[in-house]
Design a protein around this motif. Structure first.
Motif, PDB file in Angstrom:
ATOM      1  N   THR A   4       3.466   5.555 -37.661  1.00 39.51           N
ATOM      2  CA  THR A   4       3.998   4.509 -38.550  1.00 39.51           C
ATOM      3  C   THR A   4       5.497   4.340 -38.376  1.00 39.51           C
ATOM      4  O   THR A   4       6.012   3.227 -38.333  1.00 39.51           O
ATOM      5  CB  THR A   4       3.687   4.868 -40.024  1.00 39.51           C
ATOM      6  OG1 THR A   4       2.282   5.065 -40.139  1.00 39.51           O
ATOM      7  CG2 THR A   4       4.134   3.776 -40.968  1.00 39.51           C
ATOM      8  N   ASN A   5       6.203   5.462 -38.295  1.00 40.01           N
ATOM      9  CA  ASN A   5       7.659   5.407 -38.136  1.00 40.01           C
ATOM     10  C   ASN A   5       7.993   5.292 -36.645  1.00 40.01           C
ATOM     11  O   ASN A   5       7.763   6.236 -35.886  1.00 40.01           O
ATOM     12  CB  ASN A   5       8.277   6.682 -38.714  1.00 40.01           C
ATOM     13  CG  ASN A   5       9.788   6.625 -38.686  1.00 40.01           C
ATOM     14  OD1 ASN A   5      10.380   5.781 -38.003  1.00 40.01           O
ATOM     15  ND2 ASN A   5      10.424   7.513 -39.424  1.00 40.01           N
ATOM     16  N   PRO A   6       8.520   4.141 -36.224  1.00 36.01           N
ATOM     17  CA  PRO A   6       8.763   3.931 -34.790  1.00 36.01           C
ATOM     18  C   PRO A   6       9.659   5.014 -34.173  1.00 36.01           C
ATOM     19  O   PRO A   6       9.562   5.291 -32.979  1.00 36.01           O
ATOM     20  CB  PRO A   6       9.454   2.564 -34.743  1.00 36.01           C
ATOM     21  CG  PRO A   6       8.981   1.871 -35.968  1.00 36.01           C
ATOM     22  CD  PRO A   6       8.845   2.952 -37.020  1.00 36.01           C
TER      23      PRO A   6
ATOM     24  N   THR B   9      12.009  -0.066 -37.444  1.00 36.27           N
ATOM     25  CA  THR B   9      12.091   0.742 -38.666  1.00 36.27           C
ATOM     26  C   THR B   9      10.687   0.935 -39.218  1.00 36.27           C
ATOM     27  O   THR B   9       9.745   0.258 -38.783  1.00 36.27           O
ATOM     28  CB  THR B   9      12.937   0.031 -39.743  1.00 36.27           C
ATOM     29  OG1 THR B   9      12.247  -1.175 -40.130  1.00 36.27           O
ATOM     30  CG2 THR B   9      14.324  -0.332 -39.236  1.00 36.27           C
ATOM     31  N   VAL B  10      10.552   1.831 -40.205  1.00 34.56           N
ATOM     32  CA  VAL B  10       9.230   2.095 -40.776  1.00 34.56           C
ATOM     33  C   VAL B  10       8.653   0.842 -41.457  1.00 34.56           C
ATOM     34  O   VAL B  10       7.440   0.652 -41.506  1.00 34.56           O
ATOM     35  CB  VAL B  10       9.285   3.320 -41.728  1.00 34.56           C
ATOM     36  CG1 VAL B  10       9.987   2.985 -43.037  1.00 34.56           C
ATOM     37  CG2 VAL B  10       7.911   3.900 -41.967  1.00 34.56           C
ATOM     38  N   GLY B  11       9.527  -0.027 -41.938  1.00 33.44           N
ATOM     39  CA  GLY B  11       9.063  -1.283 -42.537  1.00 33.44           C
ATOM     40  C   GLY B  11       8.762  -2.304 -41.452  1.00 33.44           C
ATOM     41  O   GLY B  11       7.674  -2.867 -41.388  1.00 33.44           O
TER      42      GLY B  11
ATOM     43  N   ARG C  69       4.351   0.737 -31.288  1.00 33.14           N
ATOM     44  CA  ARG C  69       5.514   0.973 -32.167  1.00 33.14           C
ATOM     45  C   ARG C  69       6.607   1.744 -31.441  1.00 33.14           C
ATOM     46  O   ARG C  69       7.796   1.541 -31.691  1.00 33.14           O
ATOM     47  CB  ARG C  69       5.074   1.699 -33.433  1.00 33.14           C
ATOM     48  CG  ARG C  69       4.315   0.793 -34.404  1.00 33.14           C
ATOM     49  CD  ARG C  69       3.582   1.627 -35.417  1.00 33.14           C
ATOM     50  NE  ARG C  69       2.991   0.852 -36.494  1.00 33.14           N
ATOM     51  CZ  ARG C  69       2.066   1.342 -37.306  1.00 33.14           C
ATOM     52  NH1 ARG C  69       1.637   2.586 -37.151  1.00 33.14           N
ATOM     53  NH2 ARG C  69       1.568   0.591 -38.265  1.00 33.14           N
ATOM     54  N   GLY C  70       6.206   2.650 -30.554  1.00 34.07           N
ATOM     55  CA  GLY C  70       7.187   3.410 -29.780  1.00 34.07           C
ATOM     56  C   GLY C  70       7.992   2.498 -28.866  1.00 34.07           C
ATOM     57  O   GLY C  70       9.185   2.701 -28.652  1.00 34.07           O
ATOM     58  N   ASP C  71       7.356   1.457 -28.342  1.00 35.07           N
ATOM     59  CA  ASP C  71       8.037   0.563 -27.408  1.00 35.07           C
ATOM     60  C   ASP C  71       8.788  -0.565 -28.110  1.00 35.07           C
ATOM     61  O   ASP C  71       9.803  -1.038 -27.602  1.00 35.07           O
ATOM     62  CB  ASP C  71       7.020  -0.059 -26.429  1.00 35.07           C
ATOM     63  CG  ASP C  71       6.498   0.955 -25.424  1.00 35.07           C
ATOM     64  OD1 ASP C  71       7.062   2.074 -25.345  1.00 35.07           O
ATOM     65  OD2 ASP C  71       5.518   0.643 -24.723  1.00 35.07           O
TER      66      ASP C  71
END
Ligand code: CMP
Length: 143
Positions: free
Chosen positions: A91-93, A108-110, A102-104
């Motif tokens: 969830t948190n990039p 932000t978490v939002g 999300r990693g790429d």
């Protein structure tokens, strides 16, 4: 066949990431069986994120997800719920592995670009919230 609900969030749509994200699921071998660009009404956002109602970030979450159009999808395939979660990353990039969506692309978490159902039960609930039965198409996929 198993189905899951995947949504490109407003930040992902704004940043032209819809095609990239669709490509990743297509390349993996999953089948797109439903899709729509949609501006989520507040009521639907509150229902969708109902389990987070008591969280301190709930207001922020609803404001963000209703701030612009999302691209809502239904994907079908073997073990698609869990595999899609792995493809999305944490969830948190900041903690999401490189190579995950999300990693790429997440910031932000939002503003983390994408949402995907976390279980079969959530998938069924979320698909039913966003799609009418006739909008989820079952068609033969040629190998
Ligand atoms: P999502 O998978 O859409 O499900 C719930 C969302 O809540 C999650 O992705 C995050 O984007 C969001 N979220 C989680 N923690 C926070 C936080 N501390 N502040 C803002 N949003 C958050």
């Amino acid at each position: 066949m198993e189905k899951t609900f995947i949504m490109v969030k407003p930040d992902g749509v704004q940043r032209n990431l819809v095609g990239e994200i669709v490509s990743r699921f297509e390349a993996k071998g999953f089948q797109l069986v439903g899709a729509k660009l949609k501006h989520i009404p507040t009521e639907l956002a509150e229902q969708h994120y109902g389990e987070h109602k008591e969280k301190p970030f709930f207001g922020e979450l609803v404001d963000f997800i209703t701030s612009g159009p999302v691209f809502a999808m239904v994907w079908q395939g073997e073990n698609v719920v869990k595999t899609a979660r792995n493809m999305m990353g944490k969830t948190n990039p900041g903690e999401a592995a490189p190579g995950t969506i999300r990693g790429d692309f997440g910031l932000t978490v939002g503003k983390n670009v994408i949402h995907g159902s976390d279980s079969l039960e959530s998938a069924e609930r979320e698909i039913n919230l966003f799609f009418n039965e006739e909008d989820v198409l079952l068609y033969d996929k040629q190998d």
